[in-house]
Write a protein that holds these residues in place. Structure first.
Motif, mmCIF file in Angstrom:
data_model
loop_
_atom_site.group_PDB
_atom_site.id
_atom_site.type_symbol
_atom_site.label_atom_id
_atom_site.label_comp_id
_atom_site.label_asym_id
_atom_site.label_seq_id
_atom_site.Cartn_x
_atom_site.Cartn_y
_atom_site.Cartn_z
ATOM 1 N N SER A 228 0.830 -1.202 0.000
ATOM 2 C CA SER A 228 0.000 0.000 0.000
ATOM 3 C C SER A 228 0.860 1.246 0.000
ATOM 4 O O SER A 228 0.616 2.194 -0.752
ATOM 5 N N SER A 229 1.939 1.232 0.834
ATOM 6 C CA SER A 229 2.832 2.393 0.882
ATOM 7 C C SER A 229 3.535 2.586 -0.457
ATOM 8 O O SER A 229 3.645 3.705 -0.979
ATOM 9 N N GLY A 230 4.062 1.455 -1.066
ATOM 10 C CA GLY A 230 4.751 1.552 -2.353
ATOM 11 C C GLY A 230 3.832 2.034 -3.455
ATOM 12 O O GLY A 230 4.219 2.852 -4.292
ATOM 13 N N LYS A 429 -6.030 3.130 -8.541
ATOM 14 C CA LYS A 429 -6.934 2.032 -8.182
ATOM 15 C C LYS A 429 -6.178 0.929 -7.451
ATOM 16 O O LYS A 429 -6.682 0.342 -6.480
ATOM 17 N N ALA A 430 -4.968 0.656 -7.968
ATOM 18 C CA ALA A 430 -4.170 -0.374 -7.298
ATOM 19 C C ALA A 430 -3.844 0.048 -5.878
ATOM 20 O O ALA A 430 -3.858 -0.764 -4.944
ATOM 21 N N SER A 431 -3.574 1.367 -5.696
ATOM 22 C CA SER A 431 -3.283 1.870 -4.345
ATOM 23 C C SER A 431 -4.505 1.723 -3.447
ATOM 24 O O SER A 431 -4.402 1.293 -2.299
ATOM 25 N N LYS A 436 -7.380 -1.376 0.651
ATOM 26 C CA LYS A 436 -8.419 -2.330 1.051
ATOM 27 C C LYS A 436 -7.805 -3.680 1.402
ATOM 28 O O LYS A 436 -8.245 -4.357 2.342
ATOM 29 N N LEU A 437 -6.811 -4.059 0.591
ATOM 30 C CA LEU A 437 -6.128 -5.324 0.890
ATOM 31 C C LEU A 437 -5.495 -5.262 2.273
ATOM 32 O O LEU A 437 -5.578 -6.225 3.050
ATOM 33 N N ALA A 441 -6.529 -7.477 5.083
ATOM 34 C CA ALA A 441 -5.496 -8.329 5.677
ATOM 35 C C ALA A 441 -5.458 -8.145 7.186
ATOM 36 O O ALA A 441 -5.281 -9.105 7.944
ATOM 37 N N LYS A 442 -5.660 -6.870 7.624
ATOM 38 C CA LYS A 442 -5.699 -6.630 9.075
ATOM 39 C C LYS A 442 -6.900 -7.337 9.697
ATOM 40 O O LYS A 442 -6.806 -7.965 10.754
#
Length: 715
Positions: A228-230, A429-431, A436-437, A441-442
């Motif tokens: 997410s950060s990348g 969108k990927a970000s 969301k991932l 994941a959390k």
């Protein structure tokens, strides 16, 4: 006349003739008329309820239960009729309501159409309470509600017992099924124990797998956070790339326009320069010849202008010399302006001729140098022109290629800008998806932790369930052995007992037995008090002779009261004797009843005689008002505890309170101490009344002049 009995006898001798004597008899039987008639009419109303017309409306519809047809409504009506509690009349709804309105029926008992269905619903999963409606009309008499209120309780008890009995009939009929079911349940519990043991093993594996899942979910959460950060950084870079390519697209468009202009310029340059260069290359040999000719011509000009003896400069020098000789020869010419101007012009022309000659020689030298250079470099110049023409053509071709390339570059940059914009959107969108991932994941990590905890708890719980299932199997087996196998007779007996498991027995101390017997103490007391009001309508509270007689005032007071007292005692004894003989009063203390009747009659008549003697007719009015107050406060019908506070506080101060209590103790029974207290209070009332009457007698003996008839007049 100091003998009280003689005073009383004198009062009785006034009643001569049938009517006066009849009036005396009437006064004597007033207590009997008041008390006996009411008590006779209301002695045992509950014992005559079988004569009370009551309507029954049976709307019940039969119901099916356990393969049997239940007609609870019809059975209920039959049971009611068999008890003869009331005068039952089975009829329809309209007739019953009309009869209740008109007073033909005092109660209407309605069995609803779902009565049977509700009764047997206790055997189902959705039991309903059966209802019976009882309706009365207080316009037919409010007291009937009190008399018939017990009917509602009896009906409810009968319905409840019937419903419970039906329920337990089914229960006992199903005991064998219950026993079989318990055995089956025990077997099922054993199988459950086996299954739970296997489940416990599986839950152990699940617990280990959930631990691994929790670890992997934690790593996934960390990786998702990094991704997410990348992608956030990539989104920023993609946005900047898109903006840069958009700028390059604008700049490349301008560059393409410039390249087009350069191509156009090189084309124009080629079109303009190549023809002269070609012509120049062709003219170089002739140019070489012309340069040589120009050099020769310039040298000739220089020689002609300032060369030898045949030059212009030489001629002008000679002319200037001749002018000088003329000036010398003719001095007057020196002052002649025209000669001066001519001399100056010749000098100037000579100078210019020298300058022209110098310039011509200088230019001749230059032309000579150029000619030499041209001659030396003409071959190189021709080669350079050829090379320049070739380079110029290549420059023109390259400029057009650059223009074409710039247009292609602009198109490519536009395509790249579109792709970069799409890339930026995709990265955004990927970000977002990565965020969301990360969130998912959390959540997965948290859920995996909970799954880990839950799976361990499940493993522990399954172990406990397995132990419990084993215990359940053992207990169900034991319970199945304890379920009895009962016969049909045993079932009926048990159902009857369980439908009414407790028998409530009312033990009444000192029972009154009959409604009228319970009310007799109050009505006896009222009758004696009413006698005191009516007796002095025909009896005199005292006589004039009594006032004028000699002797003690108490004896005269006693003699004045004695006629009313004797008649009150006679009337009271006649009243209780009649009730005793004809209605069955049956007192538990007969002699005490007679004694308290005598004492009460004496006390109440003494109070009435005192008030009438003291206040006259107003005294009788006070007796009437006092009676009304005592009816509300003495607790003859309801105990003082339930009376309004005002009347409850007055209760201990009313003489009738103690006479009613004394009658209760002597008729139905009670504490002797209460009877002693009552006798003391009533006896004290008698003594106080006679004492106050004596004081009144003494006061009335003091005659005033106005009391004499006819009044005395002075002579």
């Amino acid at each position: 006349m100091t003998n009280p009995f003689r005073i009383a006898a004198g009062e009785f001798r006034r009643f001569r003739g049938p009517l006066p004597k009849l009036a005396l008899v009437f006064v004597t039987i007033v207590p009997l008329l008041y008390g006996a008639i009411y008590l006779a009419a209301n002695w045992d109303p509950y014992g005559r309820l079988s004569q009370l017309p009551v309507a029954i409306v049976n709307q019940d519809q039969p119901a099916e239960a356990q393969g049997r047809t239940i007609t609870a409504g019809a059975d209920f009506v039959t049971e009611l009729k068999s008890e003869h509690t009331f005068d039952w009349h089975e009829t329809d709804e309209a007739t019953a309501q009309n009869g209740l309105r008109d007073g033909d029926y005092y109660l209407v008992v309605t069995v609803p159409q779902d009565f049977s269905a509700d009764l047997v619903s206790g055997q189902t999963d959705h039991p309903e309470r059966a209802g019976i409606e009882i309706r009365r009309n207080d316009a037919n008499g409010f007291v009937i509600g009190t008399i018939t209120s017990s009917a509602q309780t009896k009906i409810e008890q009968a319905v409840d017992q019937s419903a419970v009995k039906s329920y337990f009939d089914v229960v006992f009929e199903n005991l064998s099924k219950i026993k079989t079911g318990l055995n089956d349940a025990a077997d099922g519990a054993g199988q459950l124990d086996d299954g739970l043991t296997k489940a416990h093993t599986g839950s152990g594996k699940l617990a280990k797998g959930s631990s691994d899942l929790a670890t992997g979910a934690q790593k996934l959460e960390t990786g998702a956070a990094t991704l997410s950060s990348g992608l956030d950084t990539a989104s920023t870079g993609a946005s900047e790339l898109s903006d840069g390519l958009a700028t390059m697209q604008d700049k490349s468009a301008k560059l393409a326009d410039g390249a087009d202009q350069v191509a156009t310029g090189t084309q124009q340059l080629t079109d303009t320069v190549l023809p002269p260069l070609t012509q120049l290359q062709k003219s170089l040999p002739q140019l070489k010849k012309n340069a040589q000719s120009a050099g020769t011509a310039l040298n000739d000009v220089a020689d002609a202008a300032a060369g030898g003896t045949q030059s212009i400069s030489d001629d002008l020098g000679q002319a200037d010399t001749e002018l000088a000789r003329l000036e010398t020869k003719y001095p007057e010419l020196k002052n002649d302006p025209a000669f001066g101007r001519l001399s100056d012009r010749v000098g100037s022309a000579s100078d210019r001729a020298n300058k022209i000659a110098g310039a011509a020689r200088q230019q001749a030298d230059v032309v000579s140098g150029i000619t030499d250079g041209v001659q030396n470099n003409i071959t190189d110049l021709s080669g350079s022109i050829t090379s320049a023409k070739k380079d110029l053509n290549q420059l023109n071709k390259g400029a057009h290629q650059v223009a074409t390339g710039n247009h292609q570059l602009n198109t490519a940059i536009a395509t790249a800008a579109t792709g970069a914009s799409s890339l930026s959107d995709g990265v955004d969108k990927a970000s977002t998806g990565a965020d969301k991932l990360h969130t998912g994941a959390k959540g997965l990590s948290d859920g995996a932790d909970q799954l880990k905890t839950g799976s361990h708890d499940l493993d522990n719980a399954l172990g406990q369930l397995s132990d419990g299932a084993g215990t359940l199997h053992d207990q169900l087996t034991t319970a199945a052995k304890k379920v009895p196998a009962v016969t049909g007779d045993q079932q009926d007996q048990a159902a009857q007992v369980l439908s009414s498991p407790a028998q409530v027995t009312m033990h009444v101390d000192n029972p009154a037995t009959y409604y009228g017997r319970g009310l007799a103490p109050m009505f006896f007391s009222i009758a004696l008090w009413v006698f005191g009001i009516t007796a002095f309508l025909i009896l005199r509270p005292f006589t004039g002779r009594t006032l004028l007689g000699r002797g003690s005032a108490f004896a005269r007071q006693l003699g004045s009261w004695l006629p009313a007292g004797l008649l009150a005692v006679l009337g009271g004894l006649l009243t209780i004797g009649t009730i005793w003989l004809f209605l069955g009063l049956d007192p538990v203390r007969p002699m005490a009843l007679i004694a308290i009747t005598v004492l009460g009659a004496a006390a109440f008549s003494a109070v009435a005689q005192f008030l009438r003697m003291t206040l006259g007719t107003v005294g009788s009015a006070i007796m009437l008002v006092w009676l009304i107050v005592q009816l509300a406060s003495t607790g003859g019908t309801y105990p003082a505890a339930v009376l309004p506070q005002f009347f409850a506080r007055m209760n201990p101060y009313m003489p009738m309170t103690y006479l009613i209590d004394a009658f209760r103790v002597t008729i139905s029974g009670g504490e002797t101490a209460h009877l002693v207290r009552d006798v003391i209070v009533i006896g004290s009332s008698l003594v106080v009344a006679l004492g106050l009457g004596t004081l009144t007698m003494i006061k009335k003996q003091r005659l005033a002049v106005g009391d004499l008839h006819p009044p005395l007049e002075p002579a």
